[in-house]
Design an enzyme around this catalytic site. Structure first.
Site, PDB file in Angstrom:
ATOM      1  CD  GLU A  23      -2.866  -1.220   0.150  1.00  0.00           C
ATOM      2  OE1 GLU A  23      -3.081  -0.158  -0.480  1.00  0.00           O
ATOM      3  OE2 GLU A  23      -3.435  -2.281  -0.124  1.00  0.00           O
TER       4      GLU A  23
ATOM      5  CB  CYS B 150      -1.517   7.502   1.377  1.00  0.00           C
ATOM      6  SG  CYS B 150      -2.883   6.502   1.997  1.00  0.00           S
TER       7      CYS B 150
END
Length: 465
Positions: free
Chosen positions: A215, A249
């Site tokens: 991720e 993010c």
């Protein structure tokens, strides 16, 4: 690191795997019991987590609960509600020539899973994947980021007191510890962090053929066309960008605004920032801090690559950078090439969406793409252009809190997904039991082969294979 700690970490995956083999896959009720224990930890130690998050990131209590604790509580409750259904075997029967095949498919845990968390949401991004791993029956080792030390030590103290190391264990340490762990014989590695470190983790895991879920991040584009402007839309973008001081993010990385509303949008952005954090955001209790001095310095360099239209104030001793808007940036500037991951928002005007999309200014394989528009054709054009697993229309951030939506990347933003059922699937593999019940034996499948058998095969292939 003492030799006994080195030996402990290297052998822990094997011990976890052996414990799983000896006790067998946990029942649904046992899994729920572990998840509810994790839930009780979050509730009982909410104040301690809030303090640790403020110590590491200056995170406001509201953001600590809403973006870390609450998301995890919702995930646990969702998983507990659906885990029995996800665990049911899927059975089917198929009639073939001479036999009936019976197929049963079930999800099985990998075994011992390593989870390497990130510093920007150090509770959520370490425990969220653990929820998915535990739901499948895996044993876990968690390595929180050393850049959020107060949270890492708190996780270690609380988790290791509540769970035996053969079930769930937290290990703290620096990059050397992480390297040691990624070379240990885990059955699956889950990593959240930068693309550079993600590549190193994948390379290390590949030496042992250990599967990896990555991720990562990316420059999530945010487009506002001439139909998408409103004060509410601007407030959403400002909130999503400067949440956690921009260290998210999935934050809008760069805002592209149609030239006809460019100045109006810039003015409203300034108005929203001031309404949220006041004229002196350093004094605001609702605005966080930059995690490390190195990251602080990177943000300062980004600010210098354009004209500051709002903010720009920074204080190294306090790791503070004001919510900042920059314009008039040269196309080759690093701020337009690298993920920003901080409270600096470039705002770029454009004249035509097709031209913008074809210019190469937008990273296509980001975690998400945002568009604010009422024009269905423009929205569809953006959706078709982006490779991101998620496209959010007239909203930012919220999709990542939903257990109904798989969260993950593609290409440079990573691979693999989790949250909700996607997490259950990510941390398990499909195991098939296959049986046949013969009512006729077809001898033509055995050598020596003949032309006659070949003709029969071509006619009956759907029934034979």
């Amino acid at each position: 690191m003492p030799d006994n700690d080195f030996h402990f970490l290297k052998t822990l995956p094997t011990r976890q795997r052996e414990e799983l083999l000896s006790t067998g896959r946990p029942s649904v009720e046992e899994v729920k019991k572990q998840l509810l224990k994790l839930k009780s930890i979050l509730l009982e130690h909410e104040a301690a987590f809030t303090w640790a998050l403020h110590s590491d990131l200056g995170k406001p209590a509201f953001e600590s609960f809403s973006s870390e604790i609450a998301v995890l509580l919702n995930e646990i409750e969702y998983v507990c509600k659906h885990i029995a259904k996800w665990n049911r075997p899927v059975r089917s029967r198929h009639l073939k020539l001479g036999y009936v095949e019976a197929i049963q498919r079930m999800r099985h845990p990998y075994g011992s899973v390593l989870i390497i968390g990130s510093w920007n949401y150090p509770v959520q991004l370490t425990l969220m994947p653990a929820i998915g791993a535990i739901a499948c029956g895996n044993r876990c080792v968690i390595k929180p980021s050393e850049h959020a030390p107060a949270t890492a030590e708190l996780l270690k103290e609380i988790i290791n007191r509540a769970f035996p190391p053969e079930r769930l264990h937290v290990v703290t340490g620096n990059a050397q510890t992480a390297s040691l762990l990624t070379s240990a014989p885990f059955d699956l590695i889950f990593f959240t962090g930068s693309g550079k470190t993600g590549k190193a983790v994948a390379e290390q895991a590949a030496k042992q053929l250990t599967p990896v879920i990555l991720e990562l991040g990316g420059k999530n584009p945010c487009i506002m066309d001439e139909t998408g402007y409103s004060k509410t839309a601007i407030r959403e973008i400002v909130w999503g960008k400067f949440l956690n001081a921009g260290q998210t993010c999935i934050a809008p990385d760069t805002l592209f605004v149609h030239h006809s509303i460019y100045e109006k949008a810039l003015n409203e952005i300034s108005t929203s920032v001031s309404a949220f954090y006041g004229e002196q955001p350093q004094a605001s209790r609702d605005y966080g801090r930059i995690c490390t001095i190195a990251h602080f310095q990177k943000m300062v360099e980004f600010i210098g690559q354009g004209i500051v239209r709002h903010g720009g104030v920074h204080d190294r001793n306090d790791r503070f950078i004001a919510p900042t808007v920059v314009t008039d940036i040269k196309p080759e500037s690093p701020i337009l090439q690298e993920e920003i991951f901080g409270p600096v928002l470039p705002v770029i005007p454009y004249t035509d969406l097709k031209t913008l999309l074809s210019s190469g200014s937008l990273q296509r394989d980001t975690l998400t793409g945002y568009i604010f528009s009422k024009n269905k054709n423009q929205i569809q054009l953006f959706k078709e252009h982006m490779r991101s697993p998620t496209i959010s229309v007239n909203q930012v951030i919220h999709h990542a809190a939903s257990p109904h939506i798989a969260f993950g990347g593609v290409g440079r933003s990573g691979y693999g997904a989790y949250h909700g059922k996607a997490g259950f699937l990510a941390f398990s593999y499909e195991k098939t039991d296959y049986k046949t019940y013969h009512y006729l034996r077809f001898q033509g499948k055995f050598p020596p082969y003949s032309d006659q058998n070949m003709k029969a095969l071509k006619k009956l292939r759907k029934w034979l294979l």
